[in-house]
Design an enzyme around this catalytic site. Structure first.
Site, PDB file in Angstrom:
ATOM      1  N   HIS A  46       0.839  -1.211   0.000  1.00 24.83           N
ATOM      2  CA  HIS A  46       0.000   0.000   0.000  1.00 24.83           C
ATOM      3  C   HIS A  46       0.872   1.258   0.000  1.00 24.83           C
ATOM      4  O   HIS A  46       0.607   2.216  -0.737  1.00 24.83           O
ATOM      5  CB  HIS A  46      -0.906  -0.011   1.231  1.00 24.83           C
ATOM      6  CG  HIS A  46      -1.894   1.119   1.253  1.00 24.83           C
ATOM      7  ND1 HIS A  46      -3.031   1.121   0.462  1.00 24.83           N
ATOM      8  CD2 HIS A  46      -1.908   2.286   1.927  1.00 24.83           C
ATOM      9  CE1 HIS A  46      -3.704   2.245   0.664  1.00 24.83           C
ATOM     10  NE2 HIS A  46      -3.048   2.962   1.559  1.00 24.83           N
ATOM     11  N   GLU A  68      -2.235  -5.645  -4.367  1.00 24.11           N
ATOM     12  CA  GLU A  68      -2.847  -5.249  -3.094  1.00 24.11           C
ATOM     13  C   GLU A  68      -4.268  -5.824  -2.978  1.00 24.11           C
ATOM     14  O   GLU A  68      -4.681  -6.258  -1.895  1.00 24.11           O
ATOM     15  CB  GLU A  68      -2.873  -3.718  -3.028  1.00 24.11           C
ATOM     16  CG  GLU A  68      -3.261  -3.136  -1.693  1.00 24.11           C
ATOM     17  CD  GLU A  68      -3.310  -1.619  -1.785  1.00 24.11           C
ATOM     18  OE1 GLU A  68      -2.597  -0.982  -1.010  1.00 24.11           O
ATOM     19  OE2 GLU A  68      -4.058  -1.081  -2.623  1.00 24.11           O
ATOM     20  N   ASN A 534      25.503 -23.120  -7.882  1.00 29.45           N
ATOM     21  CA  ASN A 534      26.327 -24.302  -8.080  1.00 29.45           C
ATOM     22  C   ASN A 534      26.028 -25.354  -7.009  1.00 29.45           C
ATOM     23  O   ASN A 534      25.909 -26.552  -7.305  1.00 29.45           O
ATOM     24  CB  ASN A 534      27.806 -23.907  -8.029  1.00 29.45           C
ATOM     25  CG  ASN A 534      28.726 -25.072  -8.342  1.00 29.45           C
ATOM     26  OD1 ASN A 534      28.858 -25.502  -9.476  1.00 29.45           O
ATOM     27  ND2 ASN A 534      29.357 -25.615  -7.300  1.00 29.45           N
TER      28      ASN A 534
END
Length: 799
Positions: A46, A68, A534
């Site tokens: 918000h 939202e 990795n």
């Protein structure tokens, strides 16, 4: 509004809010029923939406608003959290991060997020599929989801309907083969303007005029005409394929979108309502030609204070007093009076053009009821003493300051202001550069004081050196940044990798508060990403393989940081398959990195470090996860360029530990100054084991390399005069040689110089853009006597 001055602040705060969203989303995935976490994410989203809209980044604000809506549905328990929903929300956060980065790089923050927005809409509607062709049966949804109204627009709509006008949201779609889109838009607007007023359009009118839209656009419109008549009129325009006209529901609170309430304010409103008071949100709009705005605000507050209590205002009362607002302001107010009476009273104030009084619905605050109860239960004595039980009528005429009292009262209960400030990193760089100049001048002063040998001068220089030492500590500390800023990106990355690779992985972060110099932080992010990918790709096995080995099906990657001396160590540890010794050796031999004969005498540690060789990769299938077969040599090069090194410990089927050693700072370093002929070189103390004087007779030859026996180890000698081609006036035939023993990981070398000058702190300066890739030279420094000394890169000399 001039936004440039706020842009940097906007970018920094946006990054903070997005990081908070990511962290809380990861928490939510582990605790899907914890609505408090959803509330935290909603607040960050918000705030970001409001900031974006204020700064004019509409795409950013629009996507945040859609996200939202989904969060709001979750916290109101209309939607239950699932991994699929979180995937879409995570995708939204990724898009928002890309938009913010684009803005930071000078862009406009625009990005095609239509597919993500469509998914968010489906979730908001209960995961029901949205039909591709919008039909007349669902016009409200088709239009209402696209148009959003601010307080003023809501006010216009509300008052228009009160006066008998119809408020419509109109969706117009042109034919796919329409060539003159802007002309058709002009014709539609011409019809609209003949029969009413356009409140808003999406896209904006400017974009519509330029043809910057697909085939569809939306308009909010007030008129006396009926929906059917307006549809027929617009359908008469050539190449218009579809028109949907839906009635706009009159906004119940035209001000609620502007005012936000904290726990204390919500408590005041709810308790006032329980005792029979009315809680209103009042929007007041002054005339455009109003000259004395502050005076009109004072008169409005004077009326309000006579009939009740002001809870909050937007803008704040201070800004209202200073006229730091346009023509409109908003007030939350509790009173015994009716809405209509309050509206009439405020309208009596001269130059007030419009007043909207909307009742604050208690349901707005029910979703935070639990939080409010906690606030009430844990309130301080000062809060309890507030007159929340019955707003009283004031009899004396207040000054503007007094009028502000109720709005300011709650500030007394806020925590003490934060004692940190944001400082532009460029200012710290400038400060560091200035201090570096002081370090150079300090060296010069010390040199002069030694030559002059004056008592008071020596005393002054010594005191100045102590003070500068303290100043240096403070400045270096200011530049230190927690490695948390780098580590924060990895939990979300691990989540995505585990889903992509169908592996179960738990990431543990230890020591995120450990601090490093900003210059190191800036460079270390990419190597860590590569090492973690990795570990996840090559190290951690799939769940089936792990269970077969008697391991838990969830693999663990530990990211650890800690201080040790003047270094920071960062370790990436996994409980995966480890390094396969035979496979690595076979690959290294086939690549020509080592010979078959050399492989027989190699230790496990040396074999492990073969994976750091250029182009080395044991991947059977090249993937995007851990480098497309590039190997880890880039990681090694980057870390060594930072003055650090990397080591590997691994046990097959148990796991691996990649350990990175990094210097705390790269700007000011301690060195040993040495001399060759008349030239001075600086060797970093971090690379030096010790210094030694050897006889010429102690030098031996092995494989065409001069070596010495140093504490039972064969150490090769490197003659710096040969490496740097130092010209000599006459050959040197000394019986003794000065040697600096340096190391790189486990490897040692002896640097042969003419003499040692001594230890000194120096400022590391780059050689500039013209002198790049100079072998074995990492930079230069200016000495106290004004001469330039080159800094030796020991890592480059040891192969």
């Amino acid at each position: 509004m001039e936004v440039n001055q706020y842009l940097e602040m906007f970018i920094e705060e946006s990054k903070d809010h997005l990081q908070a969203c990511s962290e809380h989303l990861l928490e939510l995935e582990k605790n899907p029923d914890d609505l408090a976490i959803v509330g935290e994410i909603f607040r960050s989203a918000h705030t970001l939406k409001g900031m974006s809209a204020t700064m004019g980044f509409e795409d950013l604000a629009d996507l945040t608003h859609k996200m939202e809506n989904v969060l709001d549905a979750i916290r109101n328990e209309k939607i239950h959290v699932s991994p699929e929903i979180l995937d879409v929300v995570f995708e939204s956060v990724d898009h928002l991060e890309e938009m913010v980065m684009d803005i930071a790089n000078g862009g406009d923050g625009k990005r095609d997020v239509s597919s993500t927005v469509a998914q968010l809409k489906r979730i908001e509607l209960g995961e029901e599929a949205i039909p591709e062709v919008v039909t007349a049966e669902t016009p409200a949804t088709a239009v209402a989801s696209v148009l959003e109204y601010d307080g003023f627009e809501q006010t216009v709509i509300a008052q228009s309907t009160e006066q008998g006008f119809n408020a419509f949201e109109i969706s117009v779609r042109l034919r796919e083969d329409c060539l003159l889109k802007a002309a058709r838009v002009f014709m539609v607007f011409e019809i609209l303007e003949k029969h009413g007023d356009v409140i808003k359009s999406n896209p904006s009118v400017e974009k519509l005029e330029d043809g910057q839209f697909d085939q569809q656009f939306y308009v909010a419109f007030v008129t006396k005409e009926s929906a059917e008549d307006m549809q027929k009129k617009i359908m008469s325009v050539s190449e218009v394929e579809e028109v949907i006209v839906a009635t706009i529901e009159t906004p119940t609170t035209a001000v609620a979108s502007v005012l936000e309430y904290d726990g204390f304010e919500q408590t005041v409103i709810s308790q006032s309502a329980e005792q029979g008071f009315n809680a209103f949100e009042i929007s007041v709009k002054l005339r455009e030609d109003c000259l004395l705005k502050a005076a009109r605000v004072f008169m409005v507050f004077e009326i309000l204070e006579k009939d009740g209590d002001v809870i909050k205002s937007n803008p704040s009362v201070d800004k209202l007093e200073d006229e730091q607002f346009d023509q409109q302001f908003y007030v939350a107010f509790v009173t015994k009076e009716s809405a209509e009476d309050m509206r009439k009273k405020i309208m009596k104030v001269s130059e007030v053009e419009e007043v909207v009084v909307a009742k604050i619905e208690q349901k707005q605050h029910s979703e935070k009821g639990q939080a409010i109860q906690e606030v009430v239960a844990t309130a301080t004595v000062e809060v309890e003493a507030q007159p929340v039980t019955a707003p009283k009528t004031n009899t004396a005429k207040p000054t503007p300051a007094k009028a502000a009292a109720p709005a300011k009262a709650e500030k007394n209960h806020a925590p003490v202001g934060n004692k940190t400030i944001r400082v532009n990193i460029e200012r710290l760089d400038i400060l560091m550069n200035l201090f570096e100049e002081l370090v150079i001048d300090r060296g010069r002063l010390q040199s002069i004081a030694t030559e002059v040998n004056h008592g008071e001068l020596n005393e002054t220089v010594e005191r100045m050196s102590r003070v500068m030492g303290d100043l240096q500590t403070i400045i270096l500390t200011m530049r230190m940044v927690p490695v948390e800023t780098v580590f924060n990106r990895f939990p979300k990355m691990i989540r995505q990798l585990s889903r992509d690779l169908n592996k179960k992985i738990n990431l543990e972060i230890i020591g995120a508060e450990t601090e490093l110099d900003r210059t190191v932080i800036d460079e270390i992010g990419d190597p860590l990403v590569h090492l973690i990918r990795n570990s996840v790709d090559h190290g951690i096995e799939n769940p089936t393989a792990r269970l077969a080995k008697g391991k838990p099906e969830e693999g663990t990657v530990v990211l650890r940081a800690y201080h040790s001396g003047n270094y920071v160590f960062i370790e990436i540890e996994d409980d995966g398959a480890g390094i396969n010794r035979e496979k690595v050796l076979a690959k290294a031999i086939s690549k020509g990195i080592v010979t078959q004969e050399q492989s027989y005498s190699m230790s496990d540690k040396q074999i492990n470090e073969l994976i750091l060789a250029s182009g080395f990769s044991t991947a059977d299938v090249i993937s995007d996860v851990s480098g497309r077969g590039v190997g880890l040599d880039v990681v090694k090069t980057t870390i060594e360029s930072l003055g650090g090194n990397i080591s590997i410990e691994s046990t097959q089927d148990v796991g691996s530990v990649f350990s990175i050693q990094l210097p705390l700072t790269l700007s000011i370093i301690s060195v040993m100054l040495v001399e060759i002929e008349k030239e001075i070189y600086a060797i970093p103390l971090s690379s030096i084991i010790e210094t030694s004087i050897i006889r010429s007779s102690e030098i031996m030859n092995a494989h065409n390399q001069k070596v010495i026996d140093f504490r039972g180890k064969v150490v090769p000698l490197v003659f710096l005069e040969e490496i740097f081609e130092v010209p000599r006036k006459e050959p040197q035939g000394d019986e003794f040689h000065s040697v600096v023993i340096v190391r790189k990981g486990e490897k040692l070398a002896g640097l042969v110089v003419d003499s040692f000058i001594g230890q000194q702190e120096i400022v590391l300066k780059s050689l500039g853009n013209y002198l790049t890739n100079i072998f074995a030279i990492s930079g230069a420094t200016i000495l106290g006597n004004g001469k330039v000394a080159l800094i030796v890169d020991c890592n480059a000399l040891i192969k």
